[in-house]
Design a protein around this motif. Sequence first.
Motif, short mmCIF file in Angstrom:
data_model
loop_
_atom_site.label_atom_id
_atom_site.label_comp_id
_atom_site.label_asym_id
_atom_site.label_seq_id
_atom_site.Cartn_x
_atom_site.Cartn_y
_atom_site.Cartn_z
N ASN A 224 -11.98 -30.86 9.22
CA ASN A 224 -12.70 -31.45 8.10
C ASN A 224 -14.20 -31.21 8.19
O ASN A 224 -14.77 -31.18 9.28
N PRO A 226 -17.40 -33.16 7.12
CA PRO A 226 -17.85 -34.45 6.59
C PRO A 226 -19.13 -34.31 5.78
O PRO A 226 -20.11 -33.72 6.24
N TRP A 241 -18.49 -41.25 4.08
CA TRP A 241 -18.28 -39.86 4.47
C TRP A 241 -17.13 -39.34 3.62
O TRP A 241 -16.08 -39.98 3.55
N ASP A 243 -14.58 -36.39 3.70
CA ASP A 243 -14.07 -35.31 4.55
C ASP A 243 -13.42 -34.25 3.67
O ASP A 243 -12.47 -34.54 2.92
#
Length: 818
Positions: A224, A226, A241, A243
């Motif tokens: 991921n 972020p 956040w 992702d």
Amino acid sequence: MAVEASRRMIKLEIDGLEVAVPAGTTVYQAARAAGIDIPIFCYHDRMPPLGACRMCLVRVEKMPKLAASCTLEAADGMVVDTKGAEVVAAQRAVLELLLANHPLDCPICDKGGECPLQDQTFRYGPARSRFVETKRDFAKPIPLGPLLALDRERCIACWRCVRFGEIVAGDDALKGFERGFASEVGTPHAAPVESKFIGNTMAICPVGALTSRSYRFRARPWDNRPIPSTCTYCGVGCATWLDVRGGKIVRARAREAVGINDVWLCDLGFFGHDYVGSEERLRTPLVRRNGDLGEATWDEALGLLSAWLRYATEGGPGRVAFLGGRRLTNEDAFVAARLFGEVVGTPHLDHRVDAPSGSVGLDVRWGLCTTLEELGQADALVLVGCDITEEYPVVWLRIKAALDRGASLLVLHPGRVEVRRHAVSELVVEHGRLGEAVSLMAGAVEAARTPTLPPQHGAAGPGVGGGTWRDGIAGAAGLLSSSRRPHFIVGRLALDAPDGRATLEACARLSAACGGVVHVARGRGNDFGAQRFGLLPGDGGLDAGGILRAAAAGEIDLLYVAGCDPATAVSDREAWEAARRGVGLLVVHESFMSATAQAADVVLPTLVLPEKGGTVTNIEGRVLPLQPAVKGPGRARGDAEIFALVASRMGATITYGTSDELLDGMRAAVPELAVGEVLPPPPAPAPIGGGEPPAQEPPAQEQGLVLLRVDRLFAAGSMSGRCRGLAGVAGPPHCVVHPSDAARLGVEDGALVELAAGDALLAVVARVGDATLPGQVLLPRGYDALPVNGLPAGADGWTRVALRPLRPRTAPRAEGSP
């Protein structure tokens, strides 16, 4: 003068290092402050210590046995050892016992890569286990609702999730069952969990026991990317956040922002992002030809729009109007205000699309008058027509923390709200009489502070448990009289009621009597940025309701809509439909084929907020940053870019080469603008006229039930309805009827009923319960499939509905059939 105990400094030695900390600090906190790591599982710094996992054991000189550092208060002269052989052996033993039954399924566990148990085992655990017995095995996963899955065999009984519900959220969503080896986390009978904050329990679970049903097996943390962002649903502006994996948002998480959401999110913030990648997103402009909307080029759509703009302004700039702003950034709102206010020259702009005409909410500035941190330091909080967990859930977490520190909560509402069990006083007041209740309370406070004043009198209204809400006035007033600075949070249900103006004036009077502050808890999304950056009526301009009336009268040639869906948002759907019939051209910025887009002549596909850069403004007036997390679909464009293109077609230039240049332009209008800072409040909007009708007594039962349109955190709108899990949490819409009304009308719980107001009819499932008072029926907003604004209010501001059960007809039996 003696130094307060809480500020007195003490000194202790940890691993040979002298450490000075305030009295009351635990050994674990002292070690962390000195940069000394002690492993933990059950401890969380937003909750009181528990000492359940025993992972944080340390040796303290002169103590007979190891002690849990998270619960042990540091003392002067204490000597602590966190690295000795005895401590290391204890840590290894704890981990060995935890792993004795913990499944070693890290390759397929969603917590892999961000699992404290993995990390602690690597740093402190034994190289191998002495246990060779078969591990426990349970059915997995256990679904505990549309959002939450439990892998029971992974649970290490740290109780973080249980304690979050007990201490932080106050909803007791999860509980611990059984004891010892049989201990487990769950809900009674494995029923679906009831919480608006369950995502936090997944986030703080130190193993993979609690996982997201919408994220399971979708990504690994190292896959991921972020992106720091801001949640734009309710208007609190929680830091998040996002992702991103493979160009799609796969998960949202809380990002620490101590002054706003701290480290928490509500479940709308955690799980409300799937709409961004929906296949139903609009990807190309649409233009109506021969009665039907069809695909068009940007050049064709902008050409038609600009031609109509020139035509409309030939009759005067007031022939053009703009509605919207909630789903726009600050930058979008600023450029829109420049386009329509300066280039077109119309004063008819408004973002307050969902405020009914005549509401006192149109005469006041929306938002808090203090920061969220200051609100959380209050010693008394009064909710007036505000269902806080449904409207601003993370604000509730601030209030709950204040209650834990000794603050008092008072609730005045036309129904029973979720947080009532935390209130020291709950006054359930009929809709339309909140103003009377607050006025009586103000009189009681004034009389208490000025004994020469005569006692207050007023009619009693029905209350809870056979009493009246007036029975609780004296106690509530006494509590407010003794508070230092109470905060009054006045919600939408109070402001938009027939007595909304009286309620707000009574709150101001009561606040003045006890030295408090009044907050207008009205608005969602970026309503607060829209009002700050120019999307309000100019001199002689019409508000949203006035724009609809002028359009219906044929006085508006072009209506431009961006960042909202008036067809579902306005309080009177017939007013919207009449406006649509009277307008020559309806232009809509949209991301989905909403009800407003379906009625438009030109639909321009736009980016959604997670695809944009810029800023938004939250409920306290704080400017918060956005970063584009993913690219938009097809030929969709940002709203500000579209406004600039329209301006260029009109012969004007509104362009900014960089985001910094745009911010500089915005500072010309708002000099105090700084990302992360709270803006000074804008002036209150100028009253437009056509004020609130005089407050009257609620209608008698023979005139029908009083309809209350209420906000719900989980609903099924154009965005949330396209998010996995959230639609299941929201469930189908339903109205709430009091048991006495249900018995009188022959309505059973779960039955289909018909609500009628004039010629308008609405079919919906009925739920019978005491969330409302007799004579009232609650109906939720936010469901696209349930047009609650189709039931019109009367001229006096009351919406009365006839409620009838709908029973399927029974087919006649054939002769001789059983």
